[in-house]
Scaffold this active site. Structure first.
Site, mmCIF file in Angstrom:
data_model
loop_
_atom_site.group_PDB
_atom_site.id
_atom_site.type_symbol
_atom_site.label_atom_id
_atom_site.label_comp_id
_atom_site.label_asym_id
_atom_site.label_seq_id
_atom_site.Cartn_x
_atom_site.Cartn_y
_atom_site.Cartn_z
ATOM 1 N N ASN A 65 -7.659 -13.118 -72.521
ATOM 2 C CA ASN A 65 -7.224 -12.621 -71.215
ATOM 3 C C ASN A 65 -6.100 -11.614 -71.463
ATOM 4 O O ASN A 65 -4.964 -11.993 -71.678
ATOM 5 C CB ASN A 65 -6.732 -13.814 -70.371
ATOM 6 C CG ASN A 65 -6.160 -13.383 -69.032
ATOM 7 O OD1 ASN A 65 -6.322 -12.228 -68.620
ATOM 8 N ND2 ASN A 65 -5.495 -14.303 -68.352
ATOM 9 N N TRP A 66 -6.474 -10.346 -71.428
ATOM 10 C CA TRP A 66 -5.494 -9.295 -71.769
ATOM 11 C C TRP A 66 -4.472 -9.056 -70.658
ATOM 12 O O TRP A 66 -3.501 -8.338 -70.868
ATOM 13 C CB TRP A 66 -6.212 -7.985 -72.070
ATOM 14 C CG TRP A 66 -6.997 -7.959 -73.351
ATOM 15 C CD1 TRP A 66 -7.164 -8.981 -74.263
ATOM 16 C CD2 TRP A 66 -7.727 -6.841 -73.876
ATOM 17 N NE1 TRP A 66 -7.938 -8.562 -75.306
ATOM 18 C CE2 TRP A 66 -8.305 -7.252 -75.099
ATOM 19 C CE3 TRP A 66 -7.948 -5.545 -73.436
ATOM 20 C CZ2 TRP A 66 -9.083 -6.396 -75.882
ATOM 21 C CZ3 TRP A 66 -8.729 -4.689 -74.216
ATOM 22 C CH2 TRP A 66 -9.294 -5.119 -75.424
ATOM 23 N N LYS A 67 -4.750 -9.585 -69.465
ATOM 24 C CA LYS A 67 -3.869 -9.338 -68.304
ATOM 25 C C LYS A 67 -3.676 -7.825 -68.121
ATOM 26 O O LYS A 67 -4.626 -7.077 -68.345
ATOM 27 C CB LYS A 67 -2.554 -10.100 -68.482
ATOM 28 C CG LYS A 67 -2.821 -11.577 -68.829
ATOM 29 C CD LYS A 67 -1.625 -12.463 -68.776
ATOM 30 C CE LYS A 67 -2.045 -13.891 -69.134
ATOM 31 N NZ LYS A 67 -0.962 -14.865 -69.030
ATOM 32 N N HIS A 93 -6.696 -17.536 -61.486
ATOM 33 C CA HIS A 93 -5.582 -17.601 -62.454
ATOM 34 C C HIS A 93 -4.257 -17.793 -61.715
ATOM 35 O O HIS A 93 -4.052 -17.207 -60.643
ATOM 36 C CB HIS A 93 -5.551 -16.327 -63.300
ATOM 37 C CG HIS A 93 -4.645 -16.459 -64.482
ATOM 38 N ND1 HIS A 93 -3.282 -16.373 -64.376
ATOM 39 C CD2 HIS A 93 -4.908 -16.716 -65.790
ATOM 40 C CE1 HIS A 93 -2.740 -16.560 -65.577
ATOM 41 N NE2 HIS A 93 -3.706 -16.773 -66.449
ATOM 42 N N GLU A 136 -1.414 -16.621 -62.138
ATOM 43 C CA GLU A 136 -0.644 -15.399 -61.858
ATOM 44 C C GLU A 136 -1.151 -14.716 -60.582
ATOM 45 O O GLU A 136 -0.365 -14.142 -59.835
ATOM 46 C CB GLU A 136 -0.696 -14.456 -63.071
ATOM 47 C CG GLU A 136 0.188 -14.973 -64.198
ATOM 48 C CD GLU A 136 -0.232 -14.547 -65.589
ATOM 49 O OE1 GLU A 136 -1.100 -13.672 -65.742
ATOM 50 O OE2 GLU A 136 0.326 -15.122 -66.553
ATOM 51 N N GLU A 177 -4.973 -24.864 -67.185
ATOM 52 C CA GLU A 177 -3.797 -24.109 -67.618
ATOM 53 C C GLU A 177 -2.558 -24.588 -66.861
ATOM 54 O O GLU A 177 -2.293 -24.117 -65.743
ATOM 55 C CB GLU A 177 -3.980 -22.621 -67.317
ATOM 56 C CG GLU A 177 -5.119 -21.961 -68.034
ATOM 57 C CD GLU A 177 -4.869 -20.471 -68.192
ATOM 58 O OE1 GLU A 177 -4.765 -20.016 -69.329
ATOM 59 O OE2 GLU A 177 -4.731 -19.773 -67.176
ATOM 60 N N SER A 179 -0.038 -20.782 -73.859
ATOM 61 C CA SER A 179 0.650 -20.652 -75.152
ATOM 62 C C SER A 179 -0.181 -21.123 -76.340
ATOM 63 O O SER A 179 0.362 -21.710 -77.284
ATOM 64 C CB SER A 179 2.007 -21.365 -75.116
ATOM 65 O OG SER A 179 2.849 -20.754 -74.158
ATOM 66 N N GLY A 235 -3.801 -15.768 -73.657
ATOM 67 C CA GLY A 235 -3.155 -14.599 -73.077
ATOM 68 C C GLY A 235 -2.447 -13.794 -74.151
ATOM 69 O O GLY A 235 -3.049 -12.982 -74.854
ATOM 70 N N GLY A 236 -1.156 -14.031 -74.301
ATOM 71 C CA GLY A 236 -0.311 -13.274 -75.234
ATOM 72 C C GLY A 236 -0.919 -13.071 -76.611
ATOM 73 O O GLY A 236 -0.935 -11.947 -77.134
#
Ligand code: PGA
Length: 243
Positions: free
Chosen positions: A10-12, A88, A90, A162, A205, A226-227
């Site tokens: 998930n590159w956001k 999600h 966010e 999540e 994470s 993600g990150g």
């Protein structure tokens, strides 16, 4: 034989440039991987992958039409997108997406033939009261987000657990808790819809160094990353751990 685990990148809202998106896609193109870039890079990612699947980070429930700013499931399908991430945290937080709105997207996307990765998870205030509170919270989210779900879509539904407090914080859940939650989600989906063993991903994470903690557990069918999906080396270690 073990079933392949699914690792979703998930590159956001990353990266900045199309060249960087193309490079990252090429470098992380592996079996068992879904790459979900921002809409503007979908086409470029598609051109640079042959093993990974293409995912979107959101969609709109309507067909083509007068929906300013939205991207329809119809357009995603046309482009060759196979998966869509919905709900999600966010988007729930910054875009004020409600369960009702998410439910509309889930049903329209499944009906259209997309595979849906539905994200659920509790905030720290809920988890601090204990894992049973967290389970109840997740159950309520699933109840609302899956109104109208039909077992004929069984092979198109993936749930991503999540916990909000674990996303982007470096403070991942324990494998044990995540597995317990995954088990509880599978039981719920089975009792509500008669769908056995819905795939459940863990997200929050996930890094190369803790990936095994989650991916070695039979209840957990993969990870939403993600990150760590923005660094090819780190991400590839996670997908290597999976399969
Ligand atoms: P993270 O994000 O891996 O950076 O914690 C996960 C997600 O939001 O899907």
């Amino acid at each position: 034989m073990s079933i392949m685990k699914l690792i979703v990148a998930n590159w956001k809202a990353n990266p900045l440039k199309i060249e960087d998106a193309a490079k990252l896609a090429k470098e992380t193109d592996q079996e068992g991987v879904v790459i979900a870039p921002p809409f503007i890079f979908l086409e470029s990612v598609k051109e640079n992958i042959s093993k990974a699947k293409l995912g979107a980070q959101d969609d709109f429930w309507g067909n083509l039409g007068a929906y300013t700013g939205e991207v329809s499931w119809r357009q995603l399908l046309e482009l060759g997108v196979e998966y869509v991430i919905l709900g999600h945290s966010e988007r729930r937080k910054y875009l004020k997406e409600t369960d009702e709105l998410i439910n509309n997207k889930v049903i329209a996307s499944l009906d259209a033939g997309l595979k849906v990765i539905l994200c659920v998870g509790e905030a720290s205030e809920v988890r601090n009261k204990g894992i049973n509170h967290a389970k109840l919270f997740v159950e309520q989210q699933l109840d609302k987000d899956l109104i109208g779900f039909d077992a004929k879509w069984a092979d198109k539904l993936v749930i991503a657990y999540e916990p909000i407090w674990a996303i982007g914080t470096g403070d991942a859940d324990t494998g044990e808790n995540a597995a317990e939650m995954a088990k509880s989600i599978k039981q719920l989906i089975n009792s509500k819809f008669g769908v056995k063993n819905v795939p459940v991903l863990y997200g929050g994470s996930v890094k190369a160094k803790n990936a095994k903690e989650f991916l070695s557990r039979p209840e957990i069918d993969g990870a939403l990353v993600g990150g760590a999906s923005l660094e090819a080396g780190e991400f590839n270690k996670i997908s290597d751990t999976a399969n």
